[in-house]
Design a protein around this motif. Structure first.
Motif, short mmCIF file in Angstrom:
data_model
loop_
_atom_site.label_atom_id
_atom_site.label_comp_id
_atom_site.label_asym_id
_atom_site.label_seq_id
_atom_site.Cartn_x
_atom_site.Cartn_y
_atom_site.Cartn_z
N ALA A 116 0.81 -1.22 0.00
CA ALA A 116 0.00 0.00 0.00
C ALA A 116 0.85 1.27 0.00
N ASP A 117 0.27 2.32 -0.54
CA ASP A 117 0.84 3.67 -0.45
C ASP A 117 0.16 4.37 0.72
N PHE A 118 0.93 5.11 1.50
CA PHE A 118 0.35 5.81 2.65
C PHE A 118 1.33 6.82 3.22
N VAL A 119 0.79 7.66 4.08
CA VAL A 119 1.58 8.55 4.93
C VAL A 119 1.44 7.98 6.34
N LEU A 120 2.57 7.70 6.97
CA LEU A 120 2.58 7.08 8.30
C LEU A 120 3.23 8.01 9.31
N SER A 121 2.49 8.31 10.36
CA SER A 121 3.00 9.12 11.46
C SER A 121 3.44 8.17 12.58
N LEU A 122 4.71 8.26 12.96
CA LEU A 122 5.24 7.40 14.01
C LEU A 122 5.07 8.05 15.38
N GLY A 123 5.15 7.23 16.41
CA GLY A 123 5.26 7.77 17.76
C GLY A 123 6.63 8.42 17.89
N GLY A 124 6.77 9.37 18.79
CA GLY A 124 8.04 10.08 18.96
C GLY A 124 9.22 9.16 19.25
N GLY A 125 8.98 8.06 19.94
CA GLY A 125 10.06 7.16 20.30
C GLY A 125 10.31 6.03 19.31
N THR A 126 9.41 5.83 18.39
CA THR A 126 9.51 4.68 17.49
C THR A 126 10.87 4.54 16.81
N PRO A 127 11.42 5.61 16.21
CA PRO A 127 12.70 5.44 15.50
C PRO A 127 13.88 5.12 16.43
N CYS A 128 13.70 5.34 17.72
CA CYS A 128 14.80 5.27 18.68
C CYS A 128 14.95 3.91 19.34
N TYR A 129 14.06 2.98 19.08
CA TYR A 129 14.09 1.68 19.74
C TYR A 129 14.44 0.57 18.76
N GLY A 130 15.17 -0.42 19.29
CA GLY A 130 15.55 -1.56 18.47
C GLY A 130 16.26 -1.10 17.21
N ASN A 131 15.92 -1.72 16.12
CA ASN A 131 16.51 -1.32 14.84
C ASN A 131 15.45 -0.66 13.95
N ASN A 132 14.49 0.01 14.57
CA ASN A 132 13.39 0.61 13.80
C ASN A 132 13.87 1.61 12.76
N MET A 133 14.85 2.45 13.12
CA MET A 133 15.32 3.45 12.15
C MET A 133 16.00 2.75 10.98
N ALA A 134 16.75 1.70 11.25
CA ALA A 134 17.39 0.95 10.18
C ALA A 134 16.35 0.31 9.26
N LEU A 135 15.26 -0.19 9.84
CA LEU A 135 14.17 -0.76 9.03
C LEU A 135 13.56 0.30 8.11
N ILE A 136 13.34 1.48 8.67
CA ILE A 136 12.77 2.58 7.90
C ILE A 136 13.70 2.95 6.74
N LEU A 137 14.98 3.10 7.06
CA LEU A 137 15.95 3.52 6.04
C LEU A 137 16.16 2.45 4.97
N ALA A 138 16.02 1.18 5.33
CA ALA A 138 16.20 0.09 4.37
C ALA A 138 14.96 -0.13 3.50
N SER A 139 13.84 0.46 3.90
CA SER A 139 12.60 0.29 3.14
C SER A 139 12.58 1.25 1.94
N ASP A 140 11.54 1.13 1.14
CA ASP A 140 11.39 2.03 0.00
C ASP A 140 10.63 3.31 0.38
N ALA A 141 10.43 3.53 1.66
CA ALA A 141 9.69 4.70 2.15
C ALA A 141 10.59 5.93 2.19
N GLU A 142 9.97 7.08 2.05
CA GLU A 142 10.65 8.36 2.25
C GLU A 142 10.49 8.74 3.72
N SER A 143 11.59 8.87 4.43
CA SER A 143 11.52 9.26 5.84
C SER A 143 11.68 10.77 5.95
N VAL A 144 10.83 11.36 6.78
CA VAL A 144 10.81 12.82 6.93
C VAL A 144 10.83 13.16 8.41
#
Length: 171
Positions: free
Chosen positions: A71-99
């Protein structure tokens, strides 16, 4: 296209996400609301009954589920989501645009004090301790936020100005 909005609490991720999703004719998803629906329980209830470790594990699970979807979408994360585990690495490795919706400490503090009762992380803090709390917390999280593909300053601009800037910044 997937657009992932990240940033500190009260940075405007949900507000901007809803607006940009309308402009781009895409679905808007708030990760916390997605978790609430999937778990059939509020975030605070999950924290209270199952604990933060459980919450962070399902947060990662549902983030991965969304990133892997077609699916195509705009996803709003919780403030802490990128900071736990390897979440930021997952985001960066995906085809999503991180903002990263980047907002300064004075603006964040102003917004947070006015909505303190809706923010469990700061609800029990006195107003005069919130600036130091936010500064320390933001410093700890900035390492993750700054890895986003797009860094969008959002201090004193209107929602329409921020949305317009984001539309221009997207590939």
């Amino acid at each position: 296209m997937k657009i992932i909005l990240l940033g500190y609490m009260a940075s405007g991720k949900s507000t901007i996400g809803k607006e940009i999703s309308k402009k781009l004719c895409m679905n808007f998803i708030d990760l916390d609301a997605y978790i609430v629906k999937k778990e059939n329980s509020s975030i605070s209830e999950i924290f209270k009954t199952r604990g933060e470790i459980y919450f962070r594990s399902i947060e990662k699970l549902y983030l991965q589920e969304l990133l892997n979807s077609k699916a195509d979408f705009v996803l709003s994360l919780g403030g802490g989501t990128p900071c736990y585990g390897n979440n930021m690495a997952l985001i960066l490795a995906s085809d999503a645009e991180s903002v990263y919706i980047k907002v300064g400490i004075p603006t964040l503090v102003f917004r947070l004090i006015s909505e303190k009762s809706n923010r469990p992380l700061i609800a029990n803090l006195s107003d005069d301790t919130i600036p130091e709390f936010v500064a320390k917390h933001l410093f700890e999280r900035s390492f993750f936020y700054e890895q986003a593909a797009i860094i969008l300053p959002a201090n004193d601009q209107s929602i329409s100005e921020i949305t317009k800037a984001l539309k221009i910044a997207l590939p």
